[in-house]
Enzyme design. Structure first.
Site, PDB file in Angstrom:
ATOM      1  N   ASP A 197      -5.417   7.700  -4.465  1.00 31.36           N
ATOM      2  CA  ASP A 197      -4.204   8.453  -4.752  1.00 31.36           C
ATOM      3  C   ASP A 197      -4.479   9.952  -4.808  1.00 31.36           C
ATOM      4  O   ASP A 197      -5.628  10.384  -4.935  1.00 31.36           O
ATOM      5  CB  ASP A 197      -3.613   8.018  -6.096  1.00 31.36           C
ATOM      6  CG  ASP A 197      -3.273   6.544  -6.155  1.00 31.36           C
ATOM      7  OD1 ASP A 197      -3.148   5.932  -5.077  1.00 31.36           O
ATOM      8  OD2 ASP A 197      -3.143   6.009  -7.269  1.00 31.36           O
TER       9      ASP A 197
ATOM     10  N   TYR B 265     -14.421   1.395  -9.401  1.00 33.00           N
ATOM     11  CA  TYR B 265     -13.747   2.585  -9.912  1.00 33.00           C
ATOM     12  C   TYR B 265     -14.246   2.905 -11.311  1.00 33.00           C
ATOM     13  O   TYR B 265     -14.601   2.000 -12.088  1.00 33.00           O
ATOM     14  CB  TYR B 265     -12.236   2.366  -9.976  1.00 33.00           C
ATOM     15  CG  TYR B 265     -11.534   2.501  -8.652  1.00 33.00           C
ATOM     16  CD1 TYR B 265     -11.055   3.735  -8.225  1.00 33.00           C
ATOM     17  CD2 TYR B 265     -11.336   1.399  -7.825  1.00 33.00           C
ATOM     18  CE1 TYR B 265     -10.390   3.861  -7.004  1.00 33.00           C
ATOM     19  CE2 TYR B 265     -10.673   1.515  -6.604  1.00 33.00           C
ATOM     20  CZ  TYR B 265     -10.214   2.752  -6.209  1.00 33.00           C
ATOM     21  OH  TYR B 265      -9.556   2.881  -5.008  1.00 33.00           O
TER      22      TYR B 265
END
Length: 262
Positions: free
Chosen positions: A53, A111
């Site tokens: 993102d 992540y």
């Protein structure tokens, strides 16, 4: 035609995500492809392992591209890093078989979200989220463990986002504390749009409201986005690595112990 695999890293704060967009929007992919076109003199297209993102960082993003020439790795790295902005760099390039696919060949993705847990901000906190209320590491880990395994993660999916499936397999989810920083690591086979940021937002909601960590399981099983916490800032989220080998305990232990040589 030969296929090449690139490993790159970037600071995402000034970019509208990794994926190329229309109308000249500057993204990580657009910058990489511009540099490649300059270097190869061809209209080189890239395939990323996955999209990140706007604002999200990466230390081990992977992409591939096809080229009918040969690179000397050291010269290629010097040339690419000379062409790219200072907030994007190429770490490695290798030739791979034609059946290698940066996205489809990936078996897991890692992540990491960083939280600074203290009462006052610092000028050097730009890569972390400041949370002033004291957080309980034990409760955070209990909540994260509720997510491990294969589940429907609709409760953590961005509302209005259409995906073929909301089923994801979380291979590992855990947190560690280093001084006043809490580091959350989540490894999965795939992730939904904004999923990690919403998971962390839900953890912070549980902590803020002094809820039992097992509420994470209730929220997960509800499959209802309205029950989860907010989608929090992308600036503290980093895409650490994409794995092309089978997930195993050795890799898991290296992540837990902060080993950078994975």
């Amino acid at each position: 035609m030969k296929r090449y695999k690139l490993e790159i890293e970037y600071i995402g704060a000034k970019y509208k995500g990794s994926q190329k967009q229309p109308n000249g929007v500057v993204t990580i992919q657009s910058e990489i492809e511009t540099a490649l076109r300059t270097l190869t003199k061809q209209n080189t297209k890239t395939i990323f392992s996955g999209r990140t993102d706007a604002g999200v960082n990466a230390r081990g993003q992977v992409l591939h591209f096809d080229y009918d020439g040969v690179f000397v790795a050291s010269k290629f790295l010097n040339s690419m890093n000379g062409l790219l902005p200072n907030n994007i760099s190429v770490k490695d390039i290798i030739e791979v078989p034609q059946n290698f696919h940066a996205q489809k060949s990936a078996k897991w993705r890692w992540y990491q979200y960083s939280i600074i847990n203290r009462t006052q901000r610092s000028a050097f906190d730009s890569d972390s989220l400041l949370v002033k209320k004291p957080l309980c590491l034990e409760n955070i880990n209990l909540a994260l463990k509720c997510l491990e395994g294969e589940h429907d993660f609709s409760a953590f999916k961005n509302m209005g986002t259409e995906t073929p499936s909301s089923i994801c397999n979380i291979l590992y989810a855990g947190a560690e504390k280093v001084n006043d920083k809490i580091i959350i690591n989540i490894v999965g086979t795939r992730f939904l749009y904004n999923m990690v940021r919403t998971i962390v937002g839900t953890i912070l909601m549980i902590e803020k409201d002094n809820l039992d960590p097992q509420n994470m399981k209730v929220i997960l099983n509800s499959k209802n986005r309205k029950n989860a916490g907010p989608t929090i800032s992308p600036n503290a989220l980093t895409f650490m690595k994409v794995g092309y080998d089978d997930w195993n305990e050795d890799i898991k232990n290296k992540i837990i112990n902060g080993d950078k040589r994975i």
